[in-house]
Scaffold this motif. Sequence first.
Motif, PDB file in Angstrom:
ATOM      1  N   THR A   1       0.835  -1.209   0.000  1.00  0.00           N
ATOM      2  CA  THR A   1       0.000   0.000   0.000  1.00  0.00           C
ATOM      3  C   THR A   1       0.864   1.252   0.000  1.00  0.00           C
ATOM      4  O   THR A   1       0.612   2.199  -0.748  1.00  0.00           O
ATOM      5  CB  THR A   1      -0.944  -0.005   1.220  1.00  0.00           C
ATOM      6  OG1 THR A   1      -1.763  -1.179   1.169  1.00  0.00           O
ATOM      7  CG2 THR A   1      -1.833   1.230   1.249  1.00  0.00           C
ATOM      8  N   THR A   2       1.908   1.242   0.834  1.00  0.00           N
ATOM      9  CA  THR A   2       2.829   2.380   0.881  1.00  0.00           C
ATOM     10  C   THR A   2       3.540   2.569  -0.455  1.00  0.00           C
ATOM     11  O   THR A   2       3.659   3.690  -0.949  1.00  0.00           O
ATOM     12  CB  THR A   2       3.865   2.182   2.015  1.00  0.00           C
ATOM     13  OG1 THR A   2       3.168   2.060   3.262  1.00  0.00           O
ATOM     14  CG2 THR A   2       4.833   3.348   2.077  1.00  0.00           C
TER      15      THR A   2
ATOM     16  N   ASP B   1       1.184   4.198  -2.893  1.00  0.00           N
ATOM     17  CA  ASP B   1       1.012   5.629  -2.606  1.00  0.00           C
ATOM     18  C   ASP B   1       2.218   6.438  -3.089  1.00  0.00           C
ATOM     19  O   ASP B   1       2.063   7.518  -3.669  1.00  0.00           O
ATOM     20  CB  ASP B   1       0.804   5.865  -1.110  1.00  0.00           C
ATOM     21  CG  ASP B   1      -0.543   5.362  -0.622  1.00  0.00           C
ATOM     22  OD1 ASP B   1      -1.439   5.144  -1.460  1.00  0.00           O
ATOM     23  OD2 ASP B   1      -0.691   5.179   0.606  1.00  0.00           O
TER      24      ASP B   1
ATOM     25  N   SER C   1       2.232   9.312  -6.095  1.00  0.00           N
ATOM     26  CA  SER C   1       2.758  10.669  -5.885  1.00  0.00           C
ATOM     27  C   SER C   1       3.868  10.997  -6.880  1.00  0.00           C
ATOM     28  O   SER C   1       3.916  12.109  -7.422  1.00  0.00           O
ATOM     29  CB  SER C   1       3.288  10.817  -4.460  1.00  0.00           C
ATOM     30  OG  SER C   1       2.240  10.710  -3.530  1.00  0.00           O
TER      31      SER C   1
END
Length: 169
Positions: free
Chosen positions: A76-77, A80, A84
Amino acid sequence: EVKLSFKAGGIISDIPVREGSLVKKGEVLASLNLTEIKENVNIAEKAYDKALRDWNRAKNLYADTVATLELYQNATTALDIARSTLEIARFNLKHSTITAPGNGIILKQLLKENELVAPGYPVFVLGLSGAYWKVKAGLADREVVMINEGDSASVTLDAYPGKQFRAEV
């Protein structure tokens, strides 16, 4: 006066205007060579696609209790971060041209085509046209102390002999 610059650095590929040119709001004044910037977008898109695939796998494995919560959270990180990074690359691509923020005149051109420019380094000084004009005048020290903001003034220009323009400090 407005100093205009690129958000990202790079090599200037095109400057269709010159010092003294009259420009209209939205007119393209300069653009960067997009080779590197487009490749950064391409890399970011591929990294995002991979992170999305990894996240889907980790989510499914975690739902089947085959993977740990840590693996799912790490995926998940990573997703993300990839998202970005892609947004930043697209933002830099979008801001790889300089457009006139309003109608005006190019007062100064600081760089030329094929020159390398750093992010935020001014390429132009643009004088915006409008109801008010900014006039710079050289004054002696003894005169400066006698002038206050809001004082009235009279301006004469060689281009308009015999004509006086009302002004305010």
